[in-house]
Design an enzyme around this catalytic site. Sequence first.
Site, PDB file in Angstrom:
ATOM      1  N   LEU A 127       0.843  -1.195   0.000  1.00  0.00           N
ATOM      2  CA  LEU A 127       0.000   0.000   0.000  1.00  0.00           C
ATOM      3  C   LEU A 127       0.880   1.247   0.000  1.00  0.00           C
ATOM      4  O   LEU A 127       1.698   1.442   0.899  1.00  0.00           O
ATOM      5  CB  LEU A 127      -0.936   0.008   1.209  1.00  0.00           C
ATOM      6  CG  LEU A 127      -2.041   1.069   1.211  1.00  0.00           C
ATOM      7  CD1 LEU A 127      -3.235   0.599   2.053  1.00  0.00           C
ATOM      8  CD2 LEU A 127      -1.562   2.423   1.732  1.00  0.00           C
ATOM      9  N   HIS A 231       7.463   1.931  11.258  1.00  0.00           N
ATOM     10  CA  HIS A 231       7.982   3.224  10.795  1.00  0.00           C
ATOM     11  C   HIS A 231       6.975   4.310  11.174  1.00  0.00           C
ATOM     12  O   HIS A 231       5.760   4.057  11.173  1.00  0.00           O
ATOM     13  CB  HIS A 231       8.156   3.163   9.278  1.00  0.00           C
ATOM     14  CG  HIS A 231       8.888   4.324   8.689  1.00  0.00           C
ATOM     15  ND1 HIS A 231       8.272   5.518   8.412  1.00  0.00           N
ATOM     16  CD2 HIS A 231      10.190   4.465   8.321  1.00  0.00           C
ATOM     17  CE1 HIS A 231       9.156   6.350   7.888  1.00  0.00           C
ATOM     18  NE2 HIS A 231      10.326   5.744   7.820  1.00  0.00           N
TER      19      HIS A 231
END
Length: 338
Positions: A127, A231
């Site tokens: 994605l 992240h």
Amino acid sequence: MTFRLRAARTSDLEHLYEMAKLTGGGFTNLPPDRAALTAKLERAAEAFANKGEELVDEQFVLVLENLQTKRIAGTCQLMTMVGQQWPFYSYRLNTLTQYSQELDRTVRAELLSLVTDLEGSSEVGGLFLHPNERAGGLGLLLARSRYLFVAMHRKRFADRILAELRGIIDERGGSPFWDGVAGRFFGMSFAEADYFNAINGNQFIADLMPKHPVYVAMLDDEAKKVIGMPHPSGRAAMRMLENEGFHYEGYVDIFDGGPSMVARTDDVKSVREAIAGKVVDTDLQEGERAILATGRLDSFRACYGARAVDDEGGVAIDSASADALDVSTGDTVWSVAR
């Protein structure tokens, strides 16, 4: 401005390549390599062309299209059965407890064990939303439309589904986890290993990675503190996965230490709550906000819209959604509440 998700085509290559150059590393499902992306699109075309209902190793690629400009603003992928072409490796974080009677002391040690536990699962991944379009809920549309695709083609997906989140990457493009663990054995930087994996697969991990568990206590502090951490750009994605019913069960990526989220496919909220109905009206003025989808395989398309479901299961939708989906009265639309 209207966006819709649709099946990717080989003609989308350049759009995907330009987006791949913006990912910033650690994004193996979207490598900035035209040959690898071409192979991915060709494999997706084969999957879309397969009209069977059997569960086999396939990969679907979807793209988010701006209907006014025809530009591609994002992409996502679905893998039906991971670990078939080459092993699907993860580290599993677990605890070893030992007791010394002489010292009357219990010691608990955390271990990272190389496993293939998730082999055979389906995966949602790849994605990416263009930085200029990260507003208006388009990331949510990309993410949740995948689950409508799964619901619409349920037999083509496994009973367990996973999502890998990118781990911590520093300002130099390096990975503290890679440097503290695998990098010690490979003589390659994280960027080199990540790119090689994206292009060639991870068989080199099986060839060179030590098979014994790694004691977390022996890692440096920088590697320890990023185990299972997403992240910063992936924190919202982790919350979305949790809202869908995914859980972190101690599996982490072998390259950057990012978390792998796991769920039973039928328990995923947007799969479980997806409903199908015949369109009874395409001029709905007010209704529940929803993600709407229609079409099979290569004709799949999805968008945001409004819906109203009647007692017989018929669905009324707004005119803009009807135009975006190219549906009319009598067509079948799948939907899930936004």
